[in-house]
Enzyme design. Structure first.
Site, mmCIF file in Angstrom:
data_model
loop_
_atom_site.group_PDB
_atom_site.id
_atom_site.type_symbol
_atom_site.label_atom_id
_atom_site.label_comp_id
_atom_site.label_asym_id
_atom_site.label_seq_id
_atom_site.Cartn_x
_atom_site.Cartn_y
_atom_site.Cartn_z
ATOM 1 N N CYS A 80 -0.673 4.048 -6.808
ATOM 2 C CA CYS A 80 -1.628 2.956 -5.754
ATOM 3 C C CYS A 80 -1.943 1.847 -6.167
ATOM 4 C CB CYS A 80 -2.978 3.517 -5.789
ATOM 5 S SG CYS A 80 -3.903 3.469 -4.908
ATOM 6 N N CYS B 194 1.225 -1.425 0.074
ATOM 7 C CA CYS B 194 0.148 -0.177 0.132
ATOM 8 C C CYS B 194 0.724 0.806 0.177
ATOM 9 C CB CYS B 194 -0.809 -0.267 1.245
ATOM 10 S SG CYS B 194 -2.029 0.937 1.380
#
Ligand code: DGL
Length: 274
Positions: free
Chosen positions: A186, A75
């Site tokens: 992302c 992440c």
């Protein structure tokens, strides 16, 4: 001394981390992988720093109990805060933001749009790492509040995804027509890379930090004589949301079939301060 047979841990706010597992499985097919995907608390990218840190520590403790030899924080949002938590765990933690920045530094574009969650864009973390290596590269941050969430829904509602892309990335593309490099900042975004390419052909180069992150983990395990010597690597998936969606998406992303997809307790939010 690292144990070669211990698994590699991968964590993400949701199944975007599958884009990292895909690269790890290609590069290190013998390795066992344990994935923790906190879909329930997603989107992390719209949360506060305190909330993200509190939940991150719980995700990492879960992986610690699985006796991992290293962890890929897939992440980007969580990676921006790595300095805060990396010293608290007995294993090496790899930041995907560092990996993505290293790739941009190697590519040396003149201008690159950083497309990410709002938290990652505002954190300035990519900008700082890239500036340290190549101060001349101009990084244009563009956050999207909802794209990761829309992807995480798992039904790829093209109309909604396209609308969010136009309102966010569209803005950056219009204001910076000379930017030809797009950082997929992302882990969910590589899953819609084809649509992005169709809508914004000006980005002739896309940086998917997952490749470099997998390579950095391989290098580290090699250096520490901790590569698993042979056999077929396994994949155990733990999710805090829906196991059926996580199994289906694992297949869709092209992962090797997981041996286990199990519901895990969701990290709790910090207690509100009085
Ligand atoms: N996939 C995460 C990232 O790479 C973001 C998902 C979220 O905002 O929860 O930043």
């Amino acid at each position: 001394m690292l144990s070669a047979d211990a698994p590699i841990g991968v964590m993400d706010a949701g199944f975007g981390g599958y884009t990292v597992i895909r690269e790890l499985q290609k590069l290190l097919p013998c390795e066992n992988i344990v994935f923790f995907g906190d879909g329930k608390n997603q989107p992390y990218g719209n949360r506060s720093r305190e909330e993200i840190l509190c939940m991150t520590r719980q995700c990492l403790r879960f992986l610690q109990e699985k006796k991992v030899k290293a962890v890929a924080v897939a992440c980007n949002t969580i990676s921006t805060l790595i300095e805060e938590y990396q010293g608290e765990f007995p294993f090496r933690i790899f930041s995907i933001v560092r990996a993505g920045s290293d790739e941009v530094i190697a590519l040396r574009p003149r201008q690159a749009v950083l497309f990410s969650t709002v938290f990652t864009a505002q954190s300035g973390c990519y900008q700082r790492y890239i500036r340290e290596g190549r101060p001349e590269v101009r990084v244009i941050p563009q956050g999207s509040p909802w794209l990761a969430r829309l992807i995480e829904d798992g039904d790829f509602d093209r109309e909604k995804i396209e609308k969010e892309l136009r309102q966010t990335l569209g803005e950056a593309a219009r204001s910076h027509p000379d930017a030809d490099t797009l950082i997929l900042g992302c882990t969910h975004f590589p899953l819609v890379a084809d649509l992005i390419r169709q809508l914004y052909p000006q980005f002739t180069r896309m940086v998917n930090p997952a490749f470099v992150q997998a390579g950095q983990i391989k290098e580290y395990l090699e250096e520490n004589h901790a590569l698993r010597a042979g056999g077929e690597g396994s994949l155990h998936i733990y999710t805090t949301s829906d196991c059926e969606t996580y199994s289906r998406m694992a297949e869709w992303v092209g992962l090797k079939k997981p041996e286990l997809v199990e519901l895990a307790p969701a990290p709790r939010m910090p207690e509100p301060s009085l």
